[in-house]
Scaffold this motif. Structure first.
Motif, short mmCIF file in Angstrom:
data_model
loop_
_atom_site.label_atom_id
_atom_site.label_comp_id
_atom_site.label_asym_id
_atom_site.label_seq_id
_atom_site.Cartn_x
_atom_site.Cartn_y
_atom_site.Cartn_z
N ALA A 81 1.06 -3.64 4.93
CA ALA A 81 2.38 -4.27 5.13
C ALA A 81 2.52 -5.52 4.26
O ALA A 81 3.55 -5.74 3.61
CB ALA A 81 2.58 -4.62 6.60
N ALA A 82 1.44 -6.30 4.21
CA ALA A 82 1.47 -7.53 3.41
C ALA A 82 1.63 -7.20 1.93
O ALA A 82 2.37 -7.87 1.20
CB ALA A 82 0.19 -8.35 3.64
N LEU A 83 0.94 -6.14 1.49
CA LEU A 83 1.04 -5.71 0.09
C LEU A 83 2.46 -5.24 -0.23
O LEU A 83 3.01 -5.56 -1.28
CB LEU A 83 0.05 -4.59 -0.21
CG LEU A 83 -1.36 -5.03 -0.57
CD1 LEU A 83 -2.29 -3.82 -0.63
CD2 LEU A 83 -1.36 -5.75 -1.92
N ALA A 84 3.04 -4.48 0.70
CA ALA A 84 4.39 -3.96 0.49
C ALA A 84 5.39 -5.11 0.38
O ALA A 84 6.32 -5.07 -0.42
CB ALA A 84 4.78 -3.03 1.64
N ARG A 85 5.15 -6.16 1.18
CA ARG A 85 6.07 -7.30 1.16
C ARG A 85 5.95 -8.12 -0.11
O ARG A 85 6.94 -8.51 -0.71
CB ARG A 85 5.75 -8.25 2.33
CG ARG A 85 6.52 -7.98 3.60
CD ARG A 85 6.42 -9.17 4.54
NE ARG A 85 5.07 -9.67 4.73
CZ ARG A 85 4.20 -9.18 5.62
NH1 ARG A 85 4.55 -8.18 6.40
NH2 ARG A 85 3.00 -9.69 5.72
N SER A 86 4.71 -8.39 -0.49
CA SER A 86 4.56 -9.45 -1.48
C SER A 86 4.10 -9.03 -2.87
O SER A 86 4.27 -9.79 -3.81
CB SER A 86 3.61 -10.53 -0.94
OG SER A 86 2.39 -9.93 -0.59
N ALA A 87 3.55 -7.86 -3.00
CA ALA A 87 3.04 -7.51 -4.33
C ALA A 87 4.17 -6.99 -5.21
O ALA A 87 4.85 -6.04 -4.85
CB ALA A 87 1.95 -6.46 -4.22
#
Lengths: 319, 319
Positions: free
Chosen positions: A215-221
């Motif tokens: 989820a963090a990768l989807a948000r910020s990468a």
């Protein structure tokens, strides 16, 4: 007197390092840490021989099992027969510099393997936390025939960001129950990593960590060309998942090369290194005990013959 | 076109600042913060006019009443008729730069006093925490006729040490119940301070703080020539003890002058400033968008025509 000429001494040492002599590699890296003139001579000798190694950065918070993971990755790389170099840069320990090869406890499995060079580097407390000696130490290992050079750092504060400018590929290591650290590390860590590892995957909460990480990768990468950042579950103590990591490292190497991103990263890395070396050389020259350039500049200002900005400009132009 | 010539614009502004125009001082300091070329022109104009001001550093942990103490000290200095400049450098707030004169709430008593210049400076997050603009801003206030320039910093981490290289005299402010902070601040703070103040002396524990401070000073302060570091009890809200502080400041000024320590401190300060300006100028020159010196150096290394150390040397020599 060829024996005392530093150039021939270094060339001899480089020849021995290339022939597989672990002690010659250790000696060269010690010489880099010892003095700037040494570093210059060594760089002249090793730079033309370097460029073939793939540099992999390994970072993660304390407690994720980073050293165990590094040891497992070395084992995986060694099964392919590659000579492997490891630089352990620990910004939390100013005393780790000058440590002997094989000084890290968890690395002891590899301490007797002549195909593995392991070395701690001091950080000397510079801004950013990574040792100024790291790029040249990487070239020494490269010139000594290491196909892979692993740079392991403790991922605290700024250093995750640093590692990405030293490495071709950055592996970010996490562990279950460290969801807070994903959040705390902000977007920087998601941007920095090329491959993400959830280590200690046999522990409770590993699936949750993977989900949060995804989820963090989807948000910020931001999408980086065609590379999809993979998440690998590993148990470094058993070697579980390591061959998958190896596969992703291989795939990323191909992707970097084909996309032109490798060239960009290496240019960026070189730019930062040359800038840092130029600042260090400026420092050496203005503090030269014979010329005393800086002291003379201070004298001019104190006597009213120049203002500080003008004196600084004259100093730069008189180099 | 004399109107657009930056030198005559700056000279005009400096003339107005010397005539007592508060807005001209504010404008000059804003120009310093805005750009390096501005700073160069301003330095040429103000440096020959500076040198008479006494620079007093005020530092202490958050909560000791530093701003109230500073305001009380301004009042005390103003009763002697001296024009006073105040630079508030707050490393915890990167947004304090560019703030207007009289922007600090506790300083509002002085906001309408034309003999007092108060200014916040941004720190821009450099190593060490103090603004690169501070020494030149000090010279602007000096040239504008300030007999005293107070530099107030939040005493966190490194900045107590920094302040001592910006100031002639450093005042370290403590408050009751902060015995832990004396211990935590290590020997550095004891070395750094020339005058120690226990503020909020009307509160419980003031005598204990003084005793602890005296013991810490006895343990860690190396004797600095003939100067005995005094401890003054103050209640800044009522002005109690401020005339005593003023007396010690006067005595320290005389001591610095007679011992030759003033000259040493100012030389050291100038050395650090010129070095920092030289590094900044090196940065500007190698990143110059027309010359592209650094990019060309990277090209040479990437093509194998130089090693990074050699490229850095050539860069320095080609400035």
């Amino acid at each position: 007197m060829p024996v005392t000429d530093p150039h021939s001494l270094v060339r001899d040492m480089v020849d021995r390092a290339r022939a597989g002599e672990v002690r010659a590699v250790a000696r060269l890296i010690s010489m880099i840490e010892d003095s700037v003139p040494n570093a210059r001579v060594i760089d002249m000798a090793v730079s033309p021989l370097a460029g073939a190694a793939r540099v992999v950065g390994l970072t993660g918070a304390p407690g994720v099992g980073k050293s165990t993971f590094t040891a497992a990755l070395i084992t995986a790389l060694r099964t392919r027969g590659d000579r492997v170099g490891v630089l352990a840069v620990d910004p939390t320990s100013p005393f780790s510099g000058g440590a002997l090869l094989g000084d890290r406890i968890r690395m002891q499995d590899h301490a007797k393997d002549k195909g593995v060079y392991i070395r701690s580097l001091a950080t000397r407390g510079q801004l950013g936390g990574l040792s100024a000696a790291t790029p040249l130490a990487t070239r020494v290992l490269d010139a000594a025939g290491c196909r892979s050079v692993l740079i392991e750092t403790v991922g605290v504060g700024q250093s995750e960001v640093d590692i990405s400018v030293l490495a071709d590929t950055t592996v970010v290591i996490l562990a279950p129950g460290m969801g807070d650290s994903i959040q705390a590390s902000k977007a920087g860590l998601m941007e920095t990593g090329d491959i993400f590892v959830v280590n200690k995957a046999d522990r409770e909460g590993a699936a949750t960590t993977r989900r949060e990480l995804r989820a963090a990768l989807a948000r910020s990468a931001r999408p980086q060309g065609s590379w999809q950042k993979p998440i690998v579950m590993t148990t470094a103590t058993t070697g579980e998942g390591l061959s998958e990591v190896l596969g992703h490292l291989e795939a990323h190497a191909v992707n970097l090369e084909e996309s032109g991103e490798l060239e960009l990263r290496r240019r960026n890395r070189m730019m930062r290194e040359i800038e840092a070396l130029a600042v260090a050389e400026l420092h050496d020259r203005i503090f030269d005990p014979i010329d005393r350039k800086l002291e003379r500049a201070v004298d001019r200002v104190m006597r009213g013959h120049a203002d500080p900005h003008g004196a600084a400009t004259a100093l730069i132009e008189g180099l």
